[in-house]
Motif scaffolding. Structure first.
Motif, PDB file in Angstrom:
ATOM      1  N   UNK A 150       0.828  -1.222   0.000  1.00  0.00           N
ATOM      2  CA  UNK A 150       0.000   0.000   0.000  1.00  0.00           C
ATOM      3  C   UNK A 150       0.856   1.263   0.000  1.00  0.00           C
ATOM      4  N   UNK A 151       0.258   2.355  -0.446  1.00  0.00           N
ATOM      5  CA  UNK A 151       0.912   3.650  -0.335  1.00  0.00           C
ATOM      6  C   UNK A 151       0.900   4.083   1.128  1.00  0.00           C
ATOM      7  N   UNK A 152       1.988   4.664   1.580  1.00  0.00           N
ATOM      8  CA  UNK A 152       2.136   4.978   2.997  1.00  0.00           C
ATOM      9  C   UNK A 152       1.036   5.919   3.480  1.00  0.00           C
ATOM     10  N   UNK A 153       0.780   6.993   2.745  1.00  0.00           N
ATOM     11  CA  UNK A 153      -0.221   7.956   3.199  1.00  0.00           C
ATOM     12  C   UNK A 153      -1.618   7.343   3.196  1.00  0.00           C
ATOM     13  N   UNK A 154      -1.930   6.548   2.186  1.00  0.00           N
ATOM     14  CA  UNK A 154      -3.240   5.907   2.141  1.00  0.00           C
ATOM     15  C   UNK A 154      -3.380   4.902   3.290  1.00  0.00           C
ATOM     16  N   UNK A 155      -2.312   4.182   3.567  1.00  0.00           N
ATOM     17  CA  UNK A 155      -2.303   3.221   4.672  1.00  0.00           C
ATOM     18  C   UNK A 155      -2.521   3.922   6.012  1.00  0.00           C
ATOM     19  N   UNK A 156      -1.815   5.024   6.254  1.00  0.00           N
ATOM     20  CA  UNK A 156      -1.966   5.745   7.520  1.00  0.00           C
ATOM     21  C   UNK A 156      -3.339   6.392   7.627  1.00  0.00           C
ATOM     22  N   UNK A 157      -3.871   6.876   6.508  1.00  0.00           N
ATOM     23  CA  UNK A 157      -5.219   7.451   6.531  1.00  0.00           C
ATOM     24  C   UNK A 157      -6.257   6.379   6.871  1.00  0.00           C
ATOM     25  N   UNK A 158      -6.073   5.189   6.321  1.00  0.00           N
ATOM     26  CA  UNK A 158      -6.981   4.088   6.639  1.00  0.00           C
ATOM     27  C   UNK A 158      -6.912   3.727   8.116  1.00  0.00           C
ATOM     28  N   UNK A 159      -5.694   3.666   8.665  1.00  0.00           N
ATOM     29  CA  UNK A 159      -5.534   3.348  10.092  1.00  0.00           C
ATOM     30  C   UNK A 159      -6.167   4.427  10.965  1.00  0.00           C
ATOM     31  N   UNK A 160      -6.049   5.689  10.536  1.00  0.00           N
ATOM     32  CA  UNK A 160      -6.636   6.786  11.311  1.00  0.00           C
ATOM     33  C   UNK A 160      -8.159   6.686  11.327  1.00  0.00           C
ATOM     34  N   UNK A 161      -8.762   6.452  10.161  1.00  0.00           N
ATOM     35  CA  UNK A 161     -10.217   6.320  10.102  1.00  0.00           C
ATOM     36  C   UNK A 161     -10.693   5.102  10.885  1.00  0.00           C
ATOM     37  N   UNK A 162      -9.866   4.066  10.939  1.00  0.00           N
ATOM     38  CA  UNK A 162     -10.272   2.845  11.635  1.00  0.00           C
ATOM     39  C   UNK A 162     -10.234   3.005  13.141  1.00  0.00           C
ATOM     40  N   UNK A 163      -9.263   3.738  13.674  1.00  0.00           N
ATOM     41  CA  UNK A 163      -9.032   3.751  15.122  1.00  0.00           C
ATOM     42  C   UNK A 163      -9.435   5.036  15.829  1.00  0.00           C
ATOM     43  N   UNK A 177       5.927   0.262   7.755  1.00  0.00           N
ATOM     44  CA  UNK A 177       6.468   0.600   6.429  1.00  0.00           C
ATOM     45  C   UNK A 177       7.992   0.597   6.399  1.00  0.00           C
ATOM     46  N   UNK A 178       8.618   0.996   7.500  1.00  0.00           N
ATOM     47  CA  UNK A 178      10.082   0.986   7.564  1.00  0.00           C
ATOM     48  C   UNK A 178      10.599  -0.450   7.558  1.00  0.00           C
TER      49      UNK A 178
END
Length: 375
Positions: A92-105, A170-171
């Motif tokens: 996944x793209x990093x920003x899209x992945x982090x945005x998904x995690x933010x909306x989820x939690x 991601x790292x």
């Protein structure tokens, strides 16, 4: 606590929902029984091993209290599911992945924090600078403090641990990709990062190292899923569950489970963490590959697993709200102990279920529907 759903583009797996159900039931048992210990036995179960029980009845409740490893099981599950997303092309793209995690939690956690602050105000215990305190809790910065006086919602400690893992993954995936290019197996990079995280966190926190170990165990299962699948298929569920119970019973018999009581060195808690990480990872991987027949208990477990994040956010607030606003269970102290405990557990379960279902419908279901549309 895990707020991890099925991977992007993948259907929910019944076996993993059942693992979520087991984890949240164990977590609720810990907090519900902690209240029972203070009410019925006048003792803080967090400070006692099972062998310190004064009789068979108290021993049973102490054993139930030592189910706090439910949150650790969530961590292993998070490590497994999210690592699959990063190690299965395309990443996944990093920003899209982090945005998904933010909306989820974050929406559910922020609403629960606001309700916790309101509850303190209604009980006449509002902290100084409440909005600054809420912001600090909303960003999980309060868990970098060395004292417990700034936390509005205790369960958010696990969300801080989750987000540290979200940011690190991601790292780790990038380092693994570099290793693969140099003929180094991906599992080596994951294991090395896990060992480094455990060492660093153990030097800076009395409990953080074990949490990194749980995430790393799940991540290793994701990377080695195909290699370990056949071996685990030969192991019966009863054997895994027996080892799972045994690991925690041995630890709980000798040592209080509260992480804040552990020494900075390598002691019983760390031995328990290593053993637990191994058996929990095996259970998660076996559940991910298992085909469960349709049955009432499977449907119920799947439903509990699906709303487990909402249950996790709200169950402790229900305990606190009943005590501070309605003097429950204190007002039932004149009832016979078995009946009073049964009544208390029924009320806790019913109210927690109702609040959690409402929270899921309001916050989580729109998230899942939006993600389904994106697929």
């Amino acid at each position: 606590m895990s707020a991890t759903g099925a991977g992007a583009g993948a259907p929910r797996q019944v076996g993993l929902d059942l693992i979520r159900a087991l984890a949240i039931i164990l977590t609720c048992a810990m907090h519900f029984v902690w209240a029972i210990g203070a009410w019925q036995f006048g003792r803080d179960f967090e400070m006692l091993p099972i062998r310190a029980a004064r009789g068979a009845g108290e021993a049973f409740w102490l054993w139930a209290y030592h189910s706090q490893h439910g949150v650790y099981l969530f961590f292993v599950l998070s490590g497994f599911l999210l690592t699959q997303r990063w190690f299965t092309p395309p990443a996944p793209q990093v920003l899209r992945y982090l945005r998904d995690r933010a909306w989820r939690t974050l929406p559910g956690a922020w609403l629960a924090l606001a309700c916790a602050l309101l509850l303190l105000a209604l009980a006449g215990k509002a902290p100084a600078d409440p909005w600054l305190r809420w912001l600090e809790n909303a960003l999980f910065l309060d868990w970098f403090r060395r004292d417990d006086s700034h936390h509005l919602l205790i369960v958010t400690w696990s969300l801080q641990a989750e987000w540290l893992f979200y940011l690190a993954l991601p790292v780790v995936a990038w380092l693994a990709a570099q290793g693969v290019q140099r003929a180094l197996p991906a599992w080596c990079a994951v294991a090395l990062c896990g060992v480094i995280a455990v060492a660093v966190l153990k030097l800076t926190s009395q409990r953080g190292g074990a949490y990194a170990l749980f995430f790393a165990a799940g991540a290793l299962c994701a990377v080695q899923r195909d290699a370990w699948r056949t071996t685990l298929q030969r192991v019966p569920w009863w054997a895994l569950l027996a080892v799972y119970v045994g690991v925690n019973l041995v630890y709980g018999w000798t040592t209080p489970t509260a992480a804040r009581l552990q020494s900075p060195g390598f002691g019983p808690f760390e031995w328990h963490a290593v053993a637990f990480a191994a058996i929990a990872a095996a259970m998660v991987l076996k559940a991910a590959n298992e085909a469960f027949r349709d049955a009432l208990w499977v449907r119920l477990g799947s439903h509990i697993g699906r709303i487990s994040f909402s249950i996790y956010l709200w169950h402790l607030l229900v305990v606190i709200a009943l005590a501070q606003l309605f003097d429950v269970p204190g007002r039932w102290s004149n009832l016979p102990a078995p009946g009073a405990i049964a009544l208390y557990l029924c009320v806790l379960t019913a109210v927690t279920w109702a609040v959690s279902v409402a929270s899921f419908a309001l916050i989580e279901r729109p998230y899942f529907q939006r993600r389904q549309r994106q697929r």
